[in-house]
Design a protein around this motif. Structure first.
Motif, mmCIF file in Angstrom:
data_model
loop_
_atom_site.group_PDB
_atom_site.id
_atom_site.type_symbol
_atom_site.label_atom_id
_atom_site.label_comp_id
_atom_site.label_asym_id
_atom_site.label_seq_id
_atom_site.Cartn_x
_atom_site.Cartn_y
_atom_site.Cartn_z
ATOM 1 N N ASP A 376 0.809 -1.218 0.000
ATOM 2 C CA ASP A 376 0.000 0.000 0.000
ATOM 3 C C ASP A 376 0.842 1.268 0.000
ATOM 4 O O ASP A 376 0.301 2.364 -0.201
ATOM 5 C CB ASP A 376 -0.919 0.015 1.234
ATOM 6 C CG ASP A 376 -1.906 -1.137 1.262
ATOM 7 O OD1 ASP A 376 -2.340 -1.569 0.175
ATOM 8 O OD2 ASP A 376 -2.240 -1.610 2.371
ATOM 9 N N ILE A 377 2.153 1.153 0.215
ATOM 10 C CA ILE A 377 2.998 2.346 0.296
ATOM 11 C C ILE A 377 3.048 3.088 -1.040
ATOM 12 O O ILE A 377 2.834 4.306 -1.104
ATOM 13 C CB ILE A 377 4.423 1.972 0.750
ATOM 14 C CG1 ILE A 377 4.394 1.395 2.175
ATOM 15 C CG2 ILE A 377 5.349 3.184 0.669
ATOM 16 C CD1 ILE A 377 3.880 2.351 3.228
ATOM 17 N N ALA A 378 3.330 2.370 -2.123
ATOM 18 C CA ALA A 378 3.464 3.030 -3.435
ATOM 19 C C ALA A 378 2.188 3.759 -3.846
ATOM 20 O O ALA A 378 2.239 4.949 -4.189
ATOM 21 C CB ALA A 378 3.881 2.009 -4.494
ATOM 22 N N PRO A 379 1.020 3.103 -3.838
ATOM 23 C CA PRO A 379 -0.183 3.848 -4.242
ATOM 24 C C PRO A 379 -0.507 5.003 -3.307
ATOM 25 O O PRO A 379 -1.061 6.028 -3.753
ATOM 26 C CB PRO A 379 -1.281 2.782 -4.235
ATOM 27 C CG PRO A 379 -0.748 1.635 -3.470
ATOM 28 C CD PRO A 379 0.735 1.671 -3.623
ATOM 29 N N THR A 380 -0.155 4.891 -2.038
ATOM 30 C CA THR A 380 -0.432 5.984 -1.098
ATOM 31 C C THR A 380 0.406 7.212 -1.420
ATOM 32 O O THR A 380 -0.106 8.340 -1.460
ATOM 33 C CB THR A 380 -0.154 5.521 0.340
ATOM 34 O OG1 THR A 380 -1.024 4.432 0.668
ATOM 35 C CG2 THR A 380 -0.381 6.654 1.337
ATOM 36 N N ALA A 387 0.008 11.796 -8.532
ATOM 37 C CA ALA A 387 0.699 11.201 -9.676
ATOM 38 C C ALA A 387 0.003 9.918 -10.108
ATOM 39 O O ALA A 387 -0.464 9.143 -9.270
ATOM 40 C CB ALA A 387 2.150 10.897 -9.318
ATOM 41 N N SER A 388 -0.057 9.689 -11.405
ATOM 42 C CA SER A 388 -0.614 8.447 -11.946
ATOM 43 C C SER A 388 0.515 7.469 -12.216
ATOM 44 O O SER A 388 1.697 7.831 -12.205
ATOM 45 C CB SER A 388 -1.389 8.731 -13.235
ATOM 46 O OG SER A 388 -0.531 9.307 -14.207
ATOM 47 N N GLY A 395 -1.752 -3.120 -4.246
ATOM 48 C CA GLY A 395 -2.064 -2.338 -3.066
ATOM 49 C C GLY A 395 -3.051 -1.232 -3.356
ATOM 50 O O GLY A 395 -3.475 -1.024 -4.495
ATOM 51 N N ARG A 396 -3.420 -0.518 -2.330
ATOM 52 C CA ARG A 396 -4.363 0.590 -2.421
ATOM 53 C C ARG A 396 -3.821 1.785 -1.644
ATOM 54 O O ARG A 396 -3.010 1.635 -0.732
ATOM 55 C CB ARG A 396 -5.718 0.195 -1.827
ATOM 56 C CG ARG A 396 -5.639 -0.135 -0.342
ATOM 57 C CD ARG A 396 -6.996 -0.165 0.314
ATOM 58 N NE ARG A 396 -7.750 -1.336 -0.057
ATOM 59 C CZ ARG A 396 -7.683 -2.503 0.581
ATOM 60 N NH1 ARG A 396 -6.853 -2.640 1.607
ATOM 61 N NH2 ARG A 396 -8.414 -3.517 0.207
ATOM 62 N N SER A 397 -4.263 2.975 -1.975
ATOM 63 C CA SER A 397 -3.896 4.150 -1.205
ATOM 64 C C SER A 397 -4.598 4.128 0.147
ATOM 65 O O SER A 397 -5.806 3.879 0.232
ATOM 66 C CB SER A 397 -4.278 5.431 -1.956
ATOM 67 O OG SER A 397 -4.101 6.568 -1.112
#
Length: 510
Positions: A376-380, A387-388, A395-397
């Motif tokens: 979840d770190i990267a999408p957050t 940023a897209s 994962g999810r934000s």
């Protein structure tokens, strides 16, 4: 028992829970002058662009093998453990109480942080896996959004690779696990040996880059990824900390004795007499008490590093515009179930510290209860930056949790670990964990599975897999585990050519 100070609490009561059988897991440089491990950085400048003028800066600090409960503010930490900087982040921001990695091993976990994917997706399934061609990392998309980026520290993917990787404007790293002292660092493609304690040197480089960025591009947001070697075994405290806890009493875990693990699988009980077991640690080269004390003393310099970064951000006027995240890449067993190290699906192995500090965004003293994973770190962070990405992330934000908002996603997670030739004591492991129960499945060994009621048995002492009253729950969780693997492309076991070294010798029987 130490209690945390008061503060907002985000609990599972604020989250809509549903049956795990019905819900799908949606993806929704140069060291600066005057740097030193002690004291504040005197040459930091005041001021800084406001949050309204640009996206928030991000400092992501990753430690190695730091247990989730070894922070001073945690009630179950050793009473004598000192982590004032980490305590400071928790008091001023949020403590994610249920943070986990989806694979408890250095390279897979670090790859999952950088890609937002499970190990079976990014394919860096162990510490010797090569990086697949075409692998992309989320900082590339921060660059596209206008961020300046730096990676400083342990990379450890591709085993011996230390060359600059895509997504980073500035690069400082070393090969493999590196060394605690006098490391050979690759600085933007040029290798050189530096003298000193590695935790301090990496912090020097991080602060040097932050200063240079502030001097040359103060209007651009930055992303700093400070990736420590500490506290990876074999532990080596800084000289200034050696012996700090020599006389401190060790709180041995209740599950350390053999008789406390009679309902564990046979392989777990046998492992205590192997490389990663308390009765034959590193084939007899280690003794537990010294191992334990060295771990806690090595943690001291890591906490000082965090404090130096926080001090610089405050003195430079950047704290109000920056999100600081601290996380461990894996947990670490210190005697629980007769084991040391990680890899297992037990709480001490897969659960990690996760703290976040962002004035104006995160209310001080917040405790977040819902599970957050390394994927979840990267999408957050991409969400924070607006940023897209083209990476298909698992994962999810979790920005809603940081903002104190309720969420309605399922509170469950998939865990995986793939058998390694070098450390054959631990089989391939799959597990499903929700907020209350954990189901563990072992692939390729003739063993019983495991089921734990985490609410009533947080230390996993009573295996309920053979309890008739829990048969339906075990069946449902097993089915859900396979569903998640199927949905995310995880229905194949990665196979690699075996290496020549193996920590497989057993202690001779008397």
């Amino acid at each position: 028992m130490r209690e945390r100070r008061g503060g907002r609490r985000i609990t599972r009561a604020a989250v809509a829970l549903a049956s795990c059988a019905l819900l799908a897991l949606s993806a929704c440089g140069e060291p600066g002058a005057g740097d030193g491990p002690a004291g504040a950085d005197a040459d930091a400048e005041r001021g800084g662009a406001s949050a309204a003028a640009r996206p928030r800066n991000v400092v992501f600090i990753l430690s190695d093998d730091h247990r989730y409960d070894f922070m001073g503010f945690m009630p179950d930490a050793p009473q004598w453990l000192e982590t004032p900087a980490l305590d400071r982040i928790a008091a001023g921001g949020a403590h994610v109480r249920n943070a986990f990695v989806t694979t408890s091993l250095c390279s897979p976990s670090r790859a999952s942080i950088l890609t937002g994917q499970y190990a079976h997706r990014h394919r860096i399934v162990d510490n010797t896996s090569p990086i697949p061609e075409g692998t992309r990392y989320f900082p590339e998309f921060l660059q596209q959004a206008g961020y300046r980026t730096a990676f400083i520290g342990k990379w450890h993917m591709g085993e011996v690779d230390d060359i600059p990787q895509p997504g980073f404007d500035h690069w400082v790293s070393f090969r493999g696990q590196g060394a605690y002292r006098d490391p050979v660092l690759n600085v933007d493609g040029l290798r050189r040996q530096e003298k000193g304690y590695t935790t301090d040197l990496l912090t020097d480089h991080a602060l040097g880059w932050l200063r240079r960025h502030r001097q040359t591009e103060p209007d651009k947001p930055f992303f700093l990824y400070l990736s420590h070697k500490a506290v990876h075994a074999e532990f080596e405290p800084a000289e200034r900390h050696r012996g700090r806890y020599a006389d401190a009493p060790i709180p041995y875990p209740d599950t350390m004795p053999a008789e406390a693990n009679r309902d564990k699988p046979d392989w777990v009980r046998a492992q205590r007499n192997s490389w990663h077991g308390v009765d034959y640690m590193y084939h007899g080269d280690m003794e537990f008490d010294g191992f334990y004390k060295a771990y806690t003393e090595t943690l001291l310099a890591l906490d000082e590093s965090v404090g130096r970064v926080l001090d610089y951000l405050e003195q430079a006027g950047l704290a109000d515009d920056t999100l600081v995240v601290y996380m461990g890449d894996n947990g670490f067993l210190l005697g629980e179930h007769g084991l040391i190290d990680k890899r297992h699906a037990y709480e001490e192995s897969m659960r990690v510290p996760l703290l976040a500090y962002a004035p104006g965004l995160i209310e001080p003293g917040t405790t977040i209860e819902p599970m957050v994973r390394n994927i979840d770190i990267a999408p957050t962070l991409l969400d924070l930056a607006g940023a897209s990405t083209t990476i298909d992330m698992d994962g999810r934000s979790v920005m809603p949790l940081l903002r104190g908002e309720p969420v309605d996603w399922p509170l469950e997670m998939l865990y995986e670990y793939y058998w390694e030739h070098a450390f054959p004591h631990t089989p391939t492991v799959f597990a499903l964990r929700d907020q209350d129960f954990k189901y563990v499945y072992y692939h390729g060994v003739w063993e019983k599975d495991e089921l734990y009621d985490l609410g009533n048995d947080p230390h996993e002492t009573r295996n309920l897999i053979l309890d008739p009253a829990q048969a339906e729950r075990a069946k449902a969780m097993k089915a859900r585990m396979w569903e998640l693997l199927e949905q995310t492309g995880g229905m194949s076991i990665p196979l690699k050519r075996a290496g020549s070294w193996q920590a497989a010798d057993r202690k001779p029987e008397p």
